[in-house]
Write an enzyme that holds these catalytic residues in place. Sequence first.
Site, PDB file in Angstrom:
ATOM      1  N   ARG A 205       0.855  -1.190   0.000  1.00  0.00           N
ATOM      2  CA  ARG A 205       0.000   0.000   0.000  1.00  0.00           C
ATOM      3  C   ARG A 205       0.890   1.238   0.000  1.00  0.00           C
ATOM      4  O   ARG A 205       2.023   1.197   0.497  1.00  0.00           O
ATOM      5  CB  ARG A 205      -0.883   0.039   1.249  1.00  0.00           C
ATOM      6  CG  ARG A 205      -1.836  -1.129   1.400  1.00  0.00           C
ATOM      7  CD  ARG A 205      -2.567  -1.049   2.733  1.00  0.00           C
ATOM      8  NE  ARG A 205      -3.572  -2.097   2.889  1.00  0.00           N
ATOM      9  CZ  ARG A 205      -3.354  -3.290   3.411  1.00  0.00           C
ATOM     10  NH1 ARG A 205      -2.131  -3.621   3.820  1.00  0.00           N
ATOM     11  NH2 ARG A 205      -4.322  -4.177   3.526  1.00  0.00           N
ATOM     12  N   LYS A 229      -1.645  -2.590   7.744  1.00  0.00           N
ATOM     13  CA  LYS A 229      -2.933  -2.002   8.101  1.00  0.00           C
ATOM     14  C   LYS A 229      -3.716  -2.976   8.980  1.00  0.00           C
ATOM     15  O   LYS A 229      -3.775  -4.166   8.696  1.00  0.00           O
ATOM     16  CB  LYS A 229      -3.716  -1.715   6.815  1.00  0.00           C
ATOM     17  CG  LYS A 229      -5.070  -1.065   7.019  1.00  0.00           C
ATOM     18  CD  LYS A 229      -5.733  -0.856   5.673  1.00  0.00           C
ATOM     19  CE  LYS A 229      -7.128  -0.273   5.838  1.00  0.00           C
ATOM     20  NZ  LYS A 229      -7.818  -0.122   4.546  1.00  0.00           N
ATOM     21  N   HIS A 308      -2.787   3.366  -6.026  1.00  0.00           N
ATOM     22  CA  HIS A 308      -3.504   2.201  -5.472  1.00  0.00           C
ATOM     23  C   HIS A 308      -3.798   1.184  -6.573  1.00  0.00           C
ATOM     24  O   HIS A 308      -3.829  -0.024  -6.309  1.00  0.00           O
ATOM     25  CB  HIS A 308      -4.800   2.639  -4.790  1.00  0.00           C
ATOM     26  CG  HIS A 308      -5.394   1.569  -3.923  1.00  0.00           C
ATOM     27  ND1 HIS A 308      -4.749   1.091  -2.795  1.00  0.00           N
ATOM     28  CD2 HIS A 308      -6.535   0.846  -4.020  1.00  0.00           C
ATOM     29  CE1 HIS A 308      -5.481   0.141  -2.233  1.00  0.00           C
ATOM     30  NE2 HIS A 308      -6.570  -0.031  -2.961  1.00  0.00           N
ATOM     31  N   ARG A 311      -1.137  -1.328  -6.976  1.00  0.00           N
ATOM     32  CA  ARG A 311      -1.307  -2.461  -6.043  1.00  0.00           C
ATOM     33  C   ARG A 311      -2.278  -3.480  -6.643  1.00  0.00           C
ATOM     34  O   ARG A 311      -2.026  -4.685  -6.597  1.00  0.00           O
ATOM     35  CB  ARG A 311      -1.818  -1.925  -4.702  1.00  0.00           C
ATOM     36  CG  ARG A 311      -2.178  -2.990  -3.665  1.00  0.00           C
ATOM     37  CD  ARG A 311      -2.472  -2.289  -2.348  1.00  0.00           C
ATOM     38  NE  ARG A 311      -3.362  -3.035  -1.470  1.00  0.00           N
ATOM     39  CZ  ARG A 311      -2.995  -3.967  -0.600  1.00  0.00           C
ATOM     40  NH1 ARG A 311      -1.725  -4.312  -0.522  1.00  0.00           N
ATOM     41  NH2 ARG A 311      -3.880  -4.543   0.188  1.00  0.00           N
ATOM     42  N   HIS A 333      -4.504  -8.616   3.437  1.00  0.00           N
ATOM     43  CA  HIS A 333      -5.949  -8.474   3.611  1.00  0.00           C
ATOM     44  C   HIS A 333      -6.399  -9.178   4.892  1.00  0.00           C
ATOM     45  O   HIS A 333      -5.844 -10.205   5.268  1.00  0.00           O
ATOM     46  CB  HIS A 333      -6.696  -9.105   2.429  1.00  0.00           C
ATOM     47  CG  HIS A 333      -6.629  -8.288   1.173  1.00  0.00           C
ATOM     48  ND1 HIS A 333      -6.854  -8.810  -0.090  1.00  0.00           N
ATOM     49  CD2 HIS A 333      -6.363  -6.967   0.974  1.00  0.00           C
ATOM     50  CE1 HIS A 333      -6.740  -7.860  -0.989  1.00  0.00           C
ATOM     51  NE2 HIS A 333      -6.435  -6.740  -0.383  1.00  0.00           N
ATOM     52  N   TYR A 342      -9.812 -10.191  -7.222  1.00  0.00           N
ATOM     53  CA  TYR A 342      -8.845 -10.629  -8.231  1.00  0.00           C
ATOM     54  C   TYR A 342      -9.272 -11.923  -8.912  1.00  0.00           C
ATOM     55  O   TYR A 342      -8.861 -12.193 -10.041  1.00  0.00           O
ATOM     56  CB  TYR A 342      -7.453 -10.723  -7.596  1.00  0.00           C
ATOM     57  CG  TYR A 342      -7.127  -9.434  -6.891  1.00  0.00           C
ATOM     58  CD1 TYR A 342      -6.965  -8.255  -7.612  1.00  0.00           C
ATOM     59  CD2 TYR A 342      -7.083  -9.355  -5.498  1.00  0.00           C
ATOM     60  CE1 TYR A 342      -6.752  -7.045  -6.983  1.00  0.00           C
ATOM     61  CE2 TYR A 342      -6.861  -8.154  -4.853  1.00  0.00           C
ATOM     62  CZ  TYR A 342      -6.707  -6.999  -5.600  1.00  0.00           C
ATOM     63  OH  TYR A 342      -6.503  -5.799  -4.976  1.00  0.00           O
TER      64      TYR A 342
END
Length: 362
Positions: A205, A229, A308, A311, A333, A342
């Site tokens: 990120r 994150k 982004h 990514r 994630h 995806y």
Amino acid sequence: MNVQKAIDRKKLDEKTPLMPWFVQQFIDYKLPDLSPSTLLEYVRDYEQFFGWLRAEGLTKAEANGEVTLTDLETLRMEDVVGYRLHLTTRTEGTNSKITVSRKMSSLRSLFHYLSQIAEDENFYPLLKRNIMAKVEIKRIHKPKDTAAKLKGKILEEDELLEFIGYIAEGYGHDIEGNKQALYAYEQNKERDACIASLILNSGLRVSEVVNLNADDLDLNNKLVYVYRKGNNDETFKTPVYFREQSKDDLAHYLTLRYTRYRTPKREKALFVAVPNGQKEGKRMTKRAIQAMIIKYAKRFGKPYLTVHKLRHSFATDYYLQNDIYKTKEQLGHASTETTEVYAHLTDKTMSEAIERRVSGGS
């Protein structure tokens, strides 16, 4: 604590005392579980809501900090509908459906805490009536919808290498008539190509890239250590692998980091810039990296490309060679639900990905 978290924690500490006491109590309750950045968004959402209550005469409070529990208990459904309308139709800065959904979720979290968790001295709930429990918040962005929006707006196959190459060389040919732009480009092309290369070869990120320090890099093992994150353990950095190509780009940039940017030894940041009017290299900002990628993307012929979406580009490419679980881990994630995007982007079905996992082909 990483750089952005430290900034957001400071802002949170400034804003929270201006909130009603029960909001301050809620923030304290959530502090061990949520990042300062998330809680700062909560407080901003409450600022907006309380400001609206005051403007509509639904409270006698003259400041946000004076809003009472009774004010919240006596809200009617029509008031909640009115606030949603305000968020979606106000003339300045109309909110997207996703933003409105998030703002309403912030309110639901607060009301749930006050009615189900927090107690007064007699062990009764602080909030006796929870109007927000009646509000249904629909999930806005389904993986299939997100994938549909991304189609054609990310880099695919050979474009990943082409974009890095364009930053390293091609852009210079396109602006050779503009001496000022060309000078700035010549100064920064290796750094800029390195940033794009790292994201396109690891899926980091932009906030993770900004927070990288030089000593977070392990070139020999092709690893960077990042604050991921959602992980609130301030002492733990997650190891994230990057591909071989990025190793060469990083090694080349590192030879220039100190000399070209006159970076002092006290500056820990991996990616640095020399701000206008200053002489020493300092940590690049999130906004600077975002603007830099947009600048190159427009000339490259991909005006929709953002940092982004780099990514997303990596993730789509990576998922073609790996299963959904490996992709989830690489991207950091919280659940495979987010990674489903995806599967739709690559036209690989979820069942195929799960079958591979079950049969051990990972």
